[in-house]
Scaffold this motif. Structure first.
Motif, PDB file in Angstrom:
ATOM      1  N   CYS A   1       0.823  -1.217   0.000  1.00 34.67           N
ATOM      2  CA  CYS A   1       0.000   0.000   0.000  1.00 34.67           C
ATOM      3  C   CYS A   1       0.855   1.264   0.000  1.00 34.67           C
TER       4      CYS A   1
ATOM      5  N   GLU B   1      -0.161  -4.391   6.253  1.00 33.99           N
ATOM      6  CA  GLU B   1      -1.247  -5.151   6.873  1.00 33.99           C
ATOM      7  C   GLU B   1      -1.331  -6.587   6.353  1.00 33.99           C
ATOM      8  N   THR B   2      -1.090  -6.745   5.056  1.00 32.34           N
ATOM      9  CA  THR B   2      -1.374  -8.049   4.467  1.00 32.34           C
ATOM     10  C   THR B   2      -0.267  -9.071   4.706  1.00 32.34           C
TER      11      THR B   2
ATOM     12  N   CYS C   1      -0.878   2.422   4.584  1.00 37.27           N
ATOM     13  CA  CYS C   1      -1.501   1.202   5.098  1.00 37.27           C
ATOM     14  C   CYS C   1      -1.904   1.388   6.571  1.00 37.27           C
ATOM     15  N   ASP C   2      -2.902   0.616   6.982  1.00 35.07           N
ATOM     16  CA  ASP C   2      -3.611   0.836   8.256  1.00 35.07           C
ATOM     17  C   ASP C   2      -2.753   1.352   9.408  1.00 35.07           C
TER      18      ASP C   2
ATOM     19  N   HIS D   1      -3.630   2.440  -1.028  1.00 35.78           N
ATOM     20  CA  HIS D   1      -4.114   1.553   0.027  1.00 35.78           C
ATOM     21  C   HIS D   1      -5.548   1.108  -0.285  1.00 35.78           C
ATOM     22  N   CYS D   2      -6.144   0.330   0.599  1.00 37.17           N
ATOM     23  CA  CYS D   2      -7.474  -0.228   0.369  1.00 37.17           C
ATOM     24  C   CYS D   2      -8.458   0.880  -0.020  1.00 37.17           C
TER      25      CYS D   2
ATOM     26  N   ALA E   1      -7.478   1.943   6.574  1.00 35.40           N
ATOM     27  CA  ALA E   1      -6.537   2.908   5.993  1.00 35.40           C
ATOM     28  C   ALA E   1      -7.260   4.186   5.580  1.00 35.40           C
TER      29      ALA E   1
HETATM   30 FE1  FES Z   1      -2.865  -1.806   3.336  1.00 33.76          FE
HETATM   31 FE2  FES Z   1      -5.581  -2.333   3.429  1.00 33.76          FE
HETATM   32  S1  FES Z   1      -3.910  -3.716   3.328  1.00 33.76           S
HETATM   33  S2  FES Z   1      -4.532  -0.488   3.469  1.00 33.76           S
END
Ligand code: FES
Length: 572
Positions: free
Chosen positions: A54, A86-87, A122-123, A194-195, A201
């Motif tokens: 992200c 996050e992932t 990212c988050d 990002h998402c 995020a």
């Molecule tokens: Fe990075 Fe959702 S996985 S913002």
């Protein structure tokens, strides 16, 4: 510009041996002598990492910030900090949020920096950087990386996370062929950013804009959009002025700013994770701000943005409709409109010219998507220190429910048994997951939205009441009670639930009740033993020993508070 006494001059000013060393080594990058003449030195705190997809485009974003800093007469210096993707991170990125915040805090304080630009995406990169910077209290501005473009697949739109959960449930229910599921991977994430749902995020990017520590429109400009680079340049220019004005974080991050953030997050249908992160940031800033504030401030607040996971649209649509400034303008006097922001102007001044270009995406306040958009804080004998619930992501018919518990003692136990055809579970059951809180997992993973058992999926069941001490992905949905505090591993009542116990959920009454006599619970408590520790030694041990419960933001106890940016001792 030259001659002003700045923090960085404690390194770069003067003519002695130490000043020689500080300047000389910096000149190995080609910095001209006037770089050290007292102009603002701007740190660009970069969470670029190829392991944080992200934030993959942050090298370019940092270059744009540098242009802006140089245009305004500052001296930009980029530095890396721990990046939390996050992932990829295991066991969960949340375990490392506090560790990354320490990296940020110490990197800022220890270096010759007058102001900071935080590059987040990212988050966990947003809260960890803001927490670290808050503990230093220098002039600070956040530039988010922006959301990915909307996913497109077989004629339909795909939202990050939200459609992954949906598609995977369809595969488990036997209604989607596996090859189509696999084909959707590339379509789901088709650009930098990002998402693209209003997941964590996007909620964090919204949060920093609502707090006033990011420029207006920061939250929604897509990652690949040229206007994201423009915003980065403008932030670079602005941070130089903020140093001149001594506009430090504590002048912006007041109680009023936190109240504004809660309301804006409610109005956009933001992630439940924002509760924990905003509490932690307030703790760093020394602002009195508590879990119950969320419920009180958000209770009658409408959700006016129709975005996934609760709604229909994605962040790209949100930007084209006008983004967060329109939402803040719609909220009007519900916000503290006089609150100071990083622009040097008030909230009201920032959003005065905002125009909504799509009333399907951002509704008027008197025609909301959800009349109650805020997050609910539940209490009861099952959650004496509170639990978090997102009404806009839940099934209305389940928000008042009584059902028998089906208990899983760990996420591994859940995975081992959830699809067992013999599992005694019906659509009325309440799925309970223990030992997934801050200490228990450790790190409080996003597993609270437990998948529905396969046999129920095949019967057409798509939602059930679920209760845990875990978090939930901001892209997820369902009738899910989260962040139960105290957590099971800390001896909270959640640890005492057994199969068949009746659990009562009443969201309207903000009640979560375990219908078991007190004397029975006391007997169970006498038999309770904490789960065995996971990894012994290293950061995980430090974390488990010092992490606070979810109702306090899950920060490490010794990191709470603002320690300022003073460094009393030299290194030579
Ligand atoms: Fe990075 Fe959702 S996985 S913002």
């Amino acid at each position: 510009m030259a001659g002003k006494t700045r923090r960085s001059q404690a390194w770069f000013g003067g003519h002695d041996r130490d000043a020689f060393i500080h300047r000389s080594w910096m000149k190995n990058g080609g910095a001209p002598a006037d770089s050290f003449d007292g102009r603002p030195v701007i740190g660009i705190c970069n969470t670029f990492s190829e392991l944080t997809p992200c934030n993959r485009h942050f090298r370019e974003l940092a270059e744009k910030v540098k242009y802006g800093v140089l245009q305004a007469g500052g001296f930009p210096l980029e530095f890396p900090v721990m990046s939390l993707g996050e992932t990829n991170l295991r066991p969960t990125a949340m375990l490392f949020r506090n560790l990354a915040s320490m990296d940020v805090e110490e990197s800022i304080r220890a270096n010759p920096i007058d102001g900071v630009v935080l590059l987040t995406g990212c988050d966990k990169t947003t809260p960890s950087l803001v927490m670290g910077a808050a503990s230093c209290d220098l002039p600070t501005i956040v530039v988010s990386g922006g959301p990915m473009l909307s996913g497109r697949f077989h004629g339909r739109v795909l939202g990050s996370g939200t459609d992954v959960w949906r598609l995977s449930e369809e595969v488990r229910a036997g209604t989607l062929p596996l090859h189509e599921f696999l084909d959707a991977e590339a379509a789901n994430s088709r650009s930098v950013g990002h998402c693209n749902t209003m997941g964590t995020a996007s909620t964090m990017a919204t949060m920093v804009e609502a707090l006033g520590i990011a420029l207006p429109t920061n939250a929604a400009i897509p990652g690949p959009d040229a206007r994201r680079n423009t915003l980065a340049q403008l932030a670079g220019r602005r941070i130089v002025q903020m140093v001149e004005e001594d506009l430090v974080l504590s002048k912006i991050l007041t109680r009023e700013a936190f109240e504004n953030a809660v309301k804006v997050i409610g109005a956009v249908g933001g992630s439940t994770n924002s509760v924990i992160h905003l509490l932690a940031i307030a703790g760093r800033m020394g602002v009195k701000f508590e879990l119950d504030d969320w419920d009180r401030l958000g209770r009658d607040l409408p959700c006016i943005v129709d975005l996934m996971p609760s709604g229909r649209f994605l962040m790209e649509d949100f930007y084209y409709a006008g983004g967060v400034p329109v939402v803040m303008k719609e909220l009007g006097e519900r916000l503290h409109t006089g609150a100071l922001t990083c622009t040097g102007r008030s909230v009201a001044e920032n959003v005065a010219d905002a125009v909504c270009w799509n009333r399907e995406v951002i509704r008027p306040i008197d025609n909301p998507v959800e009349p109650q958009g805020g997050l609910a804080v539940l209490r009861g004998n099952l959650a004496p220190r509170g639990a978090v619930f997102k009404p806009s992501a839940a099934t209305p018919a389940l928000m008042q429910h009584r059902g028998p518990a089906v208990v899983f003692t760990s996420i591994e136990d859940f995975h081992a048994r959830v699809d067992d055809p013999e599992l005694p579970i019906t659509a009325d059951s309440v799925m309970v997951l223990q030992n997934c809180g801050p200490k228990g997992y450790p790190g409080m993973p996003e597993v609270g939205n437990m998948p529905i058992p396969q046999k129920l999926l095949k019967q057409g069941v798509r939602d059930m009441v679920r209760v845990s001490d875990a978090r939930m992905s901001g892209t997820a949905y369902g009738t899910v009670v989260l962040h139960v505090a105290p957590e099971a591993a800390a001896g909270g009542p959640l640890a005492l639930v057994r199969d068949g116990d009746m659990i009562e959920l009443d969201v309207q009454a903000r009640r979560l009740h375990l219908d078991v006599p007190d004397e029975v619970l006391e007997r169970r408590r006498a038999d309770w033993r904490p789960p065995p520790p996971g990894m012994v030694g290293g950061y995980q041990s430090l974390y488990v020993e010092h992490v606070q419960q979810a109702d306090l933001g899950a920060d490490l106890d010794f990191l709470v508070g603002c320690r300022g940016a003073a460094v009393p001792r030299e290194n030579h």
